[in-house]
Design an enzyme around this catalytic site. Structure first.
Site, PDB file in Angstrom:
ATOM      1  CB  SER A  60      -0.938   0.012   1.211  1.00 63.97           C
ATOM      2  OG  SER A  60      -0.196  -0.080   2.403  1.00 63.97           O
ATOM      3  CD  GLU A 130      -2.682  -8.472  -2.601  1.00 70.53           C
ATOM      4  OE1 GLU A 130      -3.422  -8.536  -3.609  1.00 70.53           O
ATOM      5  OE2 GLU A 130      -2.318  -7.404  -2.093  1.00 70.53           O
ATOM      6  CD  GLU A 197      -7.512  -5.153   1.991  1.00 66.54           C
ATOM      7  OE1 GLU A 197      -6.427  -5.737   1.807  1.00 66.54           O
ATOM      8  OE2 GLU A 197      -7.720  -3.965   1.652  1.00 66.54           O
TER       9      GLU A 197
HETATM   10  O1  KIV Z   1      -0.278  -3.391   1.562  1.00 68.03           O
HETATM   11  C1  KIV Z   1      -0.862  -3.338   2.649  1.00 68.03           C
HETATM   12  O2  KIV Z   1      -0.797  -2.356   3.386  1.00 68.03           O
HETATM   13  C2  KIV Z   1      -1.649  -4.497   3.035  1.00 68.03           C
HETATM   14  C3  KIV Z   1      -2.628  -4.318   4.143  1.00 68.03           C
HETATM   15  C4  KIV Z   1      -3.842  -3.668   3.608  1.00 68.03           C
HETATM   16  C5  KIV Z   1      -2.934  -5.595   4.810  1.00 68.03           C
HETATM   17  O3  KIV Z   1      -1.564  -5.519   2.427  1.00 68.03           O
END
Ligand code: KIV
Length: 293
Positions: A60, A130, A197
């Site tokens: 993220s 993922e 999520e």
């Molecule tokens: O990239 C991220 O911050 C994540 C969280 C949303 C779990 O994968």
């Protein structure tokens, strides 16, 4: 004198701090809630480290740090650079680094190469990837070769282009069944924990019951074994979007804006730098003494 237990010291006085491990996290299933937060820099990791079990170097950061629209453009080199920073800034938490889009999906061998780079260059405890059932063979491949893996199911942001946006998963019974199958496949494959999520509470509870690995929820209710949050969302540092599931614990963006406005005003009015911020400041001009008569 302090009665607090002191950490053991190395010869020379440096304290030996033992980080939490993926095994410690896995053992917490069904016990005290696991606390995880994202971190991208050494100073932030330092502030967070004493309070959390897991620091996630999440992709993220593509949005939070680099201003991208999605996480799809994040590279392995970027993740490694930020992973190193978070390791330098922390000493206690278990640090996990996201494998970015394109670095692991094509084959278990690709996944191992990417994970091996992350593990050896960053020195972190494991990686996150993922995907559910489809990624289970890859998870098994990595774990059996020495790479602890955190899974991630439900709303998987790297698949945003297939999901058609960031939308809550598991609302239909078919989707809910698929999520339960995903969590079982990943926990059977050896994932030490699984991020869930963006799903509804009853499904999150069902998933958590079905998994032997602890579930770490984000936008997935209190029905999970722990929680993860994107730091910027709770600190008020990301204004593009505020998810319903996040709670604001601080307004640091407003504080930054106010502080920089004050700094700019001081510079323009020549109030900054003052003598206290100046090396070798000329002494203030003495006032003229009135002549003695
Ligand atoms: O990239 C991220 O911050 C994540 C969280 C949303 C779990 O994968």
């Amino acid at each position: 004198m302090s009665t607090m237990p002191q950490p053991p010291k190395r010869e020379g006085g440096t304290p030996i701090t033992k980080r939490l491990t993926p095994r410690d996290i896995q053992a917490r299933k069904g016990a005290a809630p696991i606390v995880c937060i994202t971190a991208h820099s050494a100073p932030m990791a330092g502030f967070m480290d004493p309070h959390v079990d897991l620091l996630l170097v999440g992709d993220s950061l593509g949005m939070m740090v680099y201003g991208m629209d999605t996480t799809v453009g994040v590279s392995l080199d970027i993740m490694i650079a930020h992973g190193k920073a978070v390791m330098r800034g922390s000493s206690k938490a278990c640090v996990i680094v996201d494998l970015p889009f394109g670095s692991y999906q094509a084959s278990p061998v690709d996944a191992f190469k990417a994970a091996a780079r992350v593990m050896s260059e960053v020195g972190c405890a494991g990686v996150k990837l993922e995907g559910g059932t489809v990624m289970a063979p890859t998870v098994e491949y990595l774990v059996s070769r020495g790479v602890p893996v955190m899974g991630h199911i439900g709303l998987t942001p790297q698949s945003v282009n297939v999901l058609g946006g960031f939308r809550v998963q598991g609302k239909s019974s078919a989707e809910a069944r698929a999520l339960v199958a995903d969590v079982k496949a990943l926990s059977d494959a050896g994932a030490f924990s699984i991020v869930v999520e963006g799903t509804v509470e009853p499904v999150a509870r069902e998933i958590t019951k079905a998994s032997t690995a602890p579930t770490i929820g984000i936008g997935a209710s209190a029905g999970c074994d722990g929680q993860v949050i994107v730091a910027e969302d709770i600190l008020g540092l990301y204004s593009a979007f505020m998810p319903k599931f996040a709670k604001r614990y601080a307004h640091l963006g407003d504080d930054v804006s106010k502080a920089v406005a004050s700094y700019a005003a001081d510079v323009r009015a020549r109030r900054f730098p003052g003598p206290e911020n100046t090396y070798g400041a000329a002494p203030a001009t003495p006032r003229k003494k009135s002549k003695k008569r």
